[in-house]
Design a protein around this motif. Structure first.
Motif, short mmCIF file in Angstrom:
data_model
loop_
_atom_site.label_atom_id
_atom_site.label_comp_id
_atom_site.label_asym_id
_atom_site.label_seq_id
_atom_site.Cartn_x
_atom_site.Cartn_y
_atom_site.Cartn_z
N TRP A 1 0.87 -1.19 0.00
CA TRP A 1 0.00 0.00 0.00
C TRP A 1 0.89 1.23 0.00
CZ3 TRP A 1 -0.75 4.15 3.44
CH2 TRP A 1 -1.90 4.92 3.24
N GLU A 2 0.44 2.28 -0.66
CA GLU A 2 1.20 3.53 -0.64
C GLU A 2 0.28 4.73 -0.82
OE1 GLU A 2 3.48 4.34 -4.52
OE2 GLU A 2 3.25 2.15 -4.51
N ASN A 3 0.80 5.87 -0.41
CA ASN A 3 0.06 7.12 -0.54
C ASN A 3 1.08 8.24 -0.69
OD1 ASN A 3 -1.27 9.65 1.08
ND2 ASN A 3 -2.83 8.47 0.00
N ALA A 4 0.75 9.24 -1.49
CA ALA A 4 1.69 10.36 -1.69
C ALA A 4 0.94 11.67 -1.72
CB ALA A 4 2.45 10.17 -3.00
N VAL A 5 1.65 12.73 -1.35
CA VAL A 5 1.06 14.07 -1.34
C VAL A 5 2.15 15.08 -1.67
CG1 VAL A 5 1.48 14.55 1.12
CG2 VAL A 5 -0.50 15.58 -0.01
N ASN A 6 1.75 16.21 -2.16
CA ASN A 6 2.68 17.30 -2.46
C ASN A 6 2.09 18.58 -1.88
OD1 ASN A 6 4.17 19.36 -3.67
ND2 ASN A 6 4.47 18.21 -5.56
N PHE A 7 2.74 19.13 -0.85
CA PHE A 7 2.21 20.32 -0.19
C PHE A 7 2.72 21.60 -0.85
CE2 PHE A 7 2.59 17.35 3.51
CZ PHE A 7 1.23 17.16 3.70
N PRO A 8 1.88 22.63 -0.93
CA PRO A 8 2.43 23.94 -1.32
C PRO A 8 3.37 24.45 -0.24
CG PRO A 8 0.09 24.13 -0.69
CD PRO A 8 0.43 22.67 -0.68
N GLU A 9 4.44 25.09 -0.65
CA GLU A 9 5.38 25.65 0.33
C GLU A 9 4.78 26.89 0.99
OE1 GLU A 9 9.91 24.64 -0.86
OE2 GLU A 9 8.95 26.07 -2.21
N ILE A 10 5.26 27.17 2.20
CA ILE A 10 4.94 28.43 2.86
C ILE A 10 6.24 29.25 2.86
CG2 ILE A 10 3.06 27.47 4.24
CD1 ILE A 10 5.01 27.32 6.62
N VAL A 11 6.27 30.38 3.57
CA VAL A 11 7.51 31.17 3.63
C VAL A 11 7.91 31.40 5.08
CG1 VAL A 11 7.17 32.32 1.40
CG2 VAL A 11 6.23 33.36 3.49
N ASP A 12 9.23 31.58 5.29
CA ASP A 12 9.71 31.89 6.63
C ASP A 12 9.61 33.40 6.89
OD1 ASP A 12 11.90 33.12 5.39
OD2 ASP A 12 13.27 31.45 5.74
N GLU A 13 10.17 33.87 8.01
CA GLU A 13 10.03 35.29 8.37
C GLU A 13 10.74 36.22 7.39
OE1 GLU A 13 13.49 33.66 10.93
OE2 GLU A 13 11.55 32.96 10.16
N ASP A 14 11.65 35.67 6.56
CA ASP A 14 12.33 36.48 5.55
C ASP A 14 11.67 36.39 4.19
OD1 ASP A 14 14.33 37.31 7.38
OD2 ASP A 14 15.39 35.40 7.09
N GLY A 15 10.56 35.65 4.13
CA GLY A 15 9.86 35.49 2.86
C GLY A 15 10.44 34.41 1.97
N PHE A 16 11.36 33.56 2.53
CA PHE A 16 11.97 32.51 1.72
C PHE A 16 11.12 31.24 1.81
CE2 PHE A 16 15.05 29.42 0.23
CZ PHE A 16 15.73 30.13 -0.75
N PRO A 17 10.89 30.56 0.68
CA PRO A 17 10.04 29.35 0.69
C PRO A 17 10.60 28.25 1.60
CG PRO A 17 10.50 30.06 -1.56
CD PRO A 17 11.39 30.87 -0.67
N CYS A 18 9.68 27.54 2.27
CA CYS A 18 10.09 26.41 3.11
C CYS A 18 8.94 25.42 3.23
CB CYS A 18 10.54 26.89 4.50
SG CYS A 18 9.25 27.71 5.45
N ASP A 19 9.27 24.21 3.68
CA ASP A 19 8.24 23.19 3.88
C ASP A 19 7.33 23.57 5.04
OD1 ASP A 19 7.88 21.04 2.18
OD2 ASP A 19 9.69 20.02 2.85
N ASP A 20 6.07 23.20 4.92
CA ASP A 20 5.07 23.48 5.96
C ASP A 20 5.10 22.32 6.96
OD1 ASP A 20 2.80 23.89 7.49
OD2 ASP A 20 1.56 24.51 5.80
N ILE A 21 5.81 22.50 8.07
CA ILE A 21 6.01 21.43 9.05
C ILE A 21 4.69 21.01 9.71
CG2 ILE A 21 6.61 22.97 10.98
CD1 ILE A 21 8.36 19.63 10.31
N ALA A 22 3.78 21.98 9.92
CA ALA A 22 2.48 21.65 10.54
C ALA A 22 1.64 20.79 9.60
CB ALA A 22 1.74 22.94 10.90
N ALA A 23 1.62 21.13 8.31
CA ALA A 23 0.86 20.34 7.34
C ALA A 23 1.45 18.93 7.22
CB ALA A 23 0.88 21.03 5.97
#
Length: 453
Positions: free
Chosen positions: A27-49
């Motif tokens: 069995w398998e499952n996959a997802v691709n989350f949109p990135e969020i930004v850090d306090e400097d506006g640089f893209p990063c992974d959404d750890i909460a999501a």
């Protein structure tokens, strides 16, 4: 059916797999989350999501009547820290290792610790800015000391995901031993700068990747692994004779588990580094941006010849074309050029596409140029070691031109295209085999295709 769940977290795709006791994916499952930004506006992974997705997938797995969950483990991309408080809650975004590093801060750091050359040799870490994950800790400490005081532990991403289920704080050698600036490879312990900067107390104790923690009575949870180190585990388990694994994707990484010689600064400048295997043995490695080069140049070819982007997939190895290209002396001669420059610059980009009679011929030249770079990169880890086999996995293992040219380049070696289902996830499952699986490890996990030179 008894199963192990492996969360395999890449920069782009987040996946979960269930393996049965024969290490087949059921069995398998996959997802691709949109990135969020850090306090400097640089893209990063959404750890909460990511955290919410992992917890909901695990609830789903536990609800399946046909599966009995026996174990959980994690393989994730490296060079990423989660800074947690006493309760294990993140205090910052999951900063992106591609974020540029302040020049002044970097200069001050290396000046304090005997300069880039000596430091890089000791830590087997080329100077890579934020990709040296220890430098991210140093940056947080220097730029935001008030917040840093609140940090209980700095956890690499695999160990943070393990914490979500075990409630325990650990470090793992595969994460700290990967171009992090944290580990002194000469002394086989943390580099002294961590203690001097009052950071060492915020690094949790090491727990080796083959160990597990029991939860819910009978579920064994691993501490997680860096994905590049996890991917080599199926090979070290299946093959005892010395080999090099050429793992190909965006990067082509040559990994030699049978070469533990200390790096020279010349090797570091050529993008050579060391990883630590899950059993603490060093792996000499060399990186080449070959997959990215292939993608860039096939787009250029498609534009020039007005063909689809994936037209190269229909091209197969043609011995006659390769011979003609070599006779015309279009191939560059590495012996006369700066090898550092060759490894870092595109050779094919300098070629005039009007010189080629067809897309097929031009594509063969591209592969000749990429393989010539690959030879230099792979030779860095083969030198002075007893290797007789090269296994190629990932994208280029399916490319007949690449594989034939590589076999010709190393006539004294046995060159194989290797394929298996999800190498890093499989490696994370195998690392904790003894803690969940009563069956012996199968010896047919890897399919091999031999290429004659």
């Amino acid at each position: 059916m008894n199963v192990i769940a492996i969360f395999d977290i890449g920069k782009t795709n987040k996946k979960v797999f269930l393996f049965n006791e024969n290490y087949q994916i059921v069995w398998e499952n996959a997802v691709n989350f949109p990135e969020i930004v850090d306090e400097d506006g640089f893209p990063c992974d959404d750890i909460a999501a990511l955290e919410n997705w992992i917890k909901s997938r695990l609830s789903e797995i536990k609800s399946f009547p046909q599966y009995i969950l026996k174990a959980i483990n994690f393989s994730t991309y490296g060079a990423s820290f989660v800074y947690v408080d006493d309760a294990g809650k993140p205090l910052t975004p999951l900063y992106n290792y591609l974020k540029s590093y302040p020049h002044v801060l970097k200069r001050e750091f290396y000046a304090k610790y005997k300069g880039e050359e000596k430091f890089a040799i000791k830590t087997a870490s080329p100077v890579l800015g934020s990709l040296n994950s220890g430098m991210q800790i140093y940056r947080l400490k220097e730029e935001n000391p008030t917040l840093f005081d609140k940090v209980k532990y700095c956890l690499h991403l695999p160990q943070y995901l393990s914490l979500l289920f075990t409630g325990q704080f650990f470090t793992d050698v595969t994460s700290i031993g990967c171009h992090t600036n944290l580990w002194n490879f000469k002394k086989n312990k943390y580099h002294k700068w961590l203690k001097k900067e009052n950071i060492l107390a915020k690094i949790p104790p090491i727990n080796f990747a083959e160990n597990t923690i029991k939860i819910d009575g009978d579920v064994s949870v691993g501490v997680g692994l860096h994905d590049s180190s996890a991917a080599i585990i199926p090979y070290t388990i299946n093959f005892s004779e010395p080999f090099v694994l050429l793992s190909t994707g965006t990067w082509s990484i040559s990994l030699n588990p049978f070469n533990d010689t200390l790096l020279t600064y010349e090797e570091l400048k050529k993008d050579c580094l060391c990883y630590l295997q899950y059993k603490e043995k060093p792996v000499k490695a060399a990186r080449l941006f070959a997959g990215n080069e292939h993608e860039t140049q096939t787009k250029r070819l498609a534009r020039h010849y007005k063909l689809p982007l994936d037209a190269y997939k229909k091209i197969v190895y043609n011995k006659r074309i390769v011979s003609k290209l070599r006779e015309k002396n279009l191939k560059w001669h590495s012996s006369k050029l700066d090898k550092c420059k060759i490894l870092k610059e595109s050779i094919f980009d300098q070629r005039n596409l009007d010189d080629f009679e067809s897309y097929e011929t031009a594509y063969h030249q591209l592969m000749l140029d990429i393989v010539d770079q690959q030879i230099l990169s792979t030779e860095l880890v083969i030198y002075n070691s007893p290797v007789k086999k090269i296994f190629v996995d990932g994208g280029f293992s399916k490319n007949s031109i690449f594989m034939n040219l590589l076999a010709q380049a190393f006539p004294e070696m046995e060159v194989y295209a290797a394929s298996m289902a999800q190498a890093s996830a499989l490696g994370a499952a195998l690392a904790i085999h003894k803690n969940w699986n009563p069956k012996p490890i199968p010896n047919d996990l890897i399919d091999l295709k031999f290429y004659r030179n």
